[in-house]
Write an enzyme that holds these catalytic residues in place. Structure first.
Site, mmCIF file in Angstrom:
data_model
loop_
_atom_site.group_PDB
_atom_site.id
_atom_site.type_symbol
_atom_site.label_atom_id
_atom_site.label_comp_id
_atom_site.label_asym_id
_atom_site.label_seq_id
_atom_site.Cartn_x
_atom_site.Cartn_y
_atom_site.Cartn_z
ATOM 1 N N SER A 307 1.942 -0.298 -8.910
ATOM 2 C CA SER A 307 1.666 -1.515 -9.678
ATOM 3 C C SER A 307 1.290 -2.666 -8.756
ATOM 4 C CB SER A 307 2.896 -1.902 -10.499
ATOM 5 O OG SER A 307 2.706 -3.147 -11.133
ATOM 6 N N ASP A 308 0.311 -3.461 -9.214
ATOM 7 C CA ASP A 308 0.015 -4.727 -8.556
ATOM 8 C C ASP A 308 1.139 -5.705 -8.900
ATOM 9 O OD1 ASP A 308 -1.347 -6.719 -7.205
ATOM 10 O OD2 ASP A 308 -2.494 -7.315 -8.957
ATOM 11 N N LYS A 309 1.175 -6.860 -8.244
ATOM 12 C CA LYS A 309 2.229 -7.846 -8.516
ATOM 13 C C LYS A 309 1.742 -8.954 -9.439
ATOM 14 C CE LYS A 309 3.348 -11.008 -5.480
ATOM 15 N NZ LYS A 309 3.116 -12.251 -6.285
ATOM 16 N N ASN A 587 -5.772 -3.445 -2.711
ATOM 17 C CA ASN A 587 -4.706 -2.639 -3.304
ATOM 18 C C ASN A 587 -5.140 -1.235 -3.706
ATOM 19 O OD1 ASN A 587 -3.687 -5.175 -3.118
ATOM 20 N ND2 ASN A 587 -3.063 -5.350 -5.239
#
Length: 597
Positions: A307-309, A587
């Site tokens: 997951s990205d933030k 990412n």
């Protein structure tokens, strides 16, 4: 006059088209053939209605399978049609009727002036009016991977292309099906959906079982019938057949058909269809729309979620909560502190801070049609502009004091953005803003508590570095602002300097964790699914947010992307099970590597 900025949609498929598509399944085709033969032979041998039971039973199961499949796919197509309409509800910044405003892409018209920045997709065909360092990826139209420089010499911007670098304003000249992208879309015919992996395997199994069943059915029919045919041949009555003989042959044929029917289980397509339809409905009830049914099959095998933030685990609604200006760190998240902020900061430092925030930005403060002040831009830019306005800054006034002559937009590689201002009394001044570690490393001086410019020695550097680390550990995204006076020999054609800046200050921006994230992570972990964070933010900020979300545990590891890439396969296999947070500039490639390992 020129139409709306929409592409002509293909005609919606009717329910009967989905029924016909469902009937193309190989297993169902075999079952339909068997049902027809079983129905005819059953009535011929046992009469109506007892002889029709098997055929009617198979037809009923086929009808159930087709109705469930067709209805499920039809409803899904309607929902995704609605979803596609929602996806088109993208806002762009335009100047229209003398006002800077946000409008939907579909509402764009020739004559609108569109403001574009890094990462934006060009929403219509248009002409470059003004801008800085604009690079556009036209591979979606031309297939050429090399980015194209857009300037006054090459001013054509095409719909469907993407801005890789720089910023500009564009005059819209064509919309909808009149654009180059619209003409390309019109030439592309819609292709049919591929079958899911499970359906493909089932069709292969059905073919194999059908062929084997057919072989043994024929063998059984030949063995059962050879006695009667042999007897007829020995009696010389091969061409003389009575009704009893025909019924006996039909009974043998019915036995053979029964073998084929038993070999191909009619309940299998129904079970698969119902399970996929149930999975799809279940996911839809949880607001997860599934375009490909194969996702319902493969999702159950997922063991890792990367997951990205920002915007995924967090709300992406940012505000400045802490600031370190002139070496003094203060909370700035309440009105009482903000109202006295200007009295705590030297006048020179305050003015240079305002100049930096209001000029070195991709956002803008505008007056909307209702006469109210509105901030346009990314959440980070909006947070900084809101902070400057709250402490008494005037966006329009500061912009009019100087003239922007050169802009270097932010990108994830440089992790900084810069501008050159032409000062009213002559000369130039550069402003730089970006990742704190990067910008601080480019500084030689800083403004102290008296408003004096002093050298940035080891003690001061350590103090500012500690501030950055403290902010990061408190889950704050940090930005450093700096400026530099330019020599008289500087030319606007030169690149913006990379070193020699004076640090103005460091701000900490809070991005709250999205509600329910911690519970979701705990649910994933209890289901045996590992959740990992891959982000481009500061590693300490990432660790703080990951702890808040429940992703980073005591035995977990947080690592920099550069260090991760240096590991050999054996080290990676040992590292990855414990790895929970990774900081990288891009990412997606790292997330893919995670999943491949």
């Amino acid at each position: 006059m020129y139409g709306v900025n929409k592409f002509t949609e293909s005609e919606a498929r009717s329910l009967w088209e989905f029924v016909w598509e469902a009937l193309q399944d190989t297993t169902l085709v075999i079952l339909i053939a068997c049902a027809l033969v079983s129905f005819v032979v059953g009535i011929a041998t046992e009469g109506w209605p007892s002889g029709a039971h098997d055929g009617i039973g198979i037809f009923t199961s086929i009808l159930l399978v087709v109705s469930v499949t067709a209805t499920s796919n039809y409803q899904q197509s309607l929902q995704f049609r609605d979803l596609d309409r929602e996806k088109r509800k993208i806002s762009v910044q335009v100047t229209r009727d003398g006002f800077r405003q946000r409008i939907l892409i579909d509402d764009l018209l020739p004559g609108d002036v569109v403001h574009l920045g890094v990462g934006d997709q060009v929403p219509a065909d248009g002409l470059f009016v003004s801008g800085y360092s604009v690079l556009v990826n036209e591979s979606s139209l031309t297939g050429e991977s090399e980015p194209v420089v857009i300037s006054e010499d090459n001013p054509f911007l095409l719909s469907g292309t993407k801005v890789l670098d720089g910023s500009c304003i564009m005059l819209v000249t064509a919309v909808g099906m009149r654009t180059q992208w619209g003409k390309l879309m019109a030439a592309i015919t819609e292709s049919g959906d591929d079958e899911t992996p499970l359906q493909g395997k089932l069709n292969g199994v059905a073919n194999t079982i059908g062929n084997i069943g057919l072989f043994f059915a024929l063998l059984t029919f030949v063995i059962l019938s050879q006695g009667l045919v042999g007897q007829k041949y020995s009696d010389g009555l091969l061409l003389s057949w009575t009704g009893e003989d025909v019924l006996e042959i039909l009974e043998h044929f019915a036995i053979a058909v029964t073998i084929v029917v038993v070999a191909v289980p009619e309940g299998l397509p129904l079970a698969v269809t119902l399970s996929l339809a149930f999975a799809m409905k279940k996911m839809m009830s949880e607001k997860a729309l599934v375009r490909q049914l194969s996702a319902c099959e493969t999702m159950g095998s997922a063991t890792v979620i990367c997951s990205d933030k920002t915007g995924t685990l967090t709300t992406n609604r940012m505000s400045v909560t802490k600031a370190c200006i002139c070496g003094n760190t203060m909370e700035v998240n309440n009105s009482s502190v903000l109202s006295s902020f200007s009295s705590k900061v030297p006048e020179f430092a305050l003015q240079i801070l305002m100049e930096s925030i209001f000029n070195n930005t991709a956002g803008e403060v505008v007056i909307n049609q209702d006469g109210k002040c509105q901030i346009l831009g990314t959440p980070t830019e909006a947070a900084l502009l809101d902070f400057a306005l709250t402490i008494g800054g005037d966006f329009k006034e500061k912009r009019q004091e100087t003239k922007i002559v050169k802009v270097e937009p932010f990108n994830s590689t440089k992790k900084r953005m810069g501008i050159i201002l032409e000062l009213p009394g002559g000369g130039y001044r550069a402003h730089c803003k970006g990742a704190s570690e990067v910008v601080l490393a480019a500084c030689d001086n800083f403004i102290d508590a008296r408003g004096t410019i002093v050298a940035l020695d080891k003690t001061a550097t350590k103090k500012l570095s500690d501030v950055i680390e403290t902010f990061s550990k408190e889950a704050l995204r940090t930005l450093c602002l700096a400026y530099r006076e330019m020599d008289d020999s500087f030319s606007v054609d030169e690149q913006i300097p990379l070193q020699g800046y004076t640090c103005i200050g460091i701000v900490g921006i809070k991005d709250p964790v999205r509600p329910g994230v911690r519970q979701s992570v705990a649910t994933c972990r209890s289901a045996g699914i590992a959740v990992r964070m891959v982000t481009g933010d500061n590693i300490n900020t990432a660790k703080a947010i990951a702890r808040e979300c429940g992703i980073l545990t005591e035995d977990g590891i947080a690592i920099e992307g550069a260090e991760f890439r240096e590991k050999n396969p054996e080290e990676l296999l040992e590292l990855i099970p414990k790895m929970q947070v990774c900081h990288v500039s891009n990412n997606l490639p790292l997330a893919c590597k995670f999943l491949s390992i």
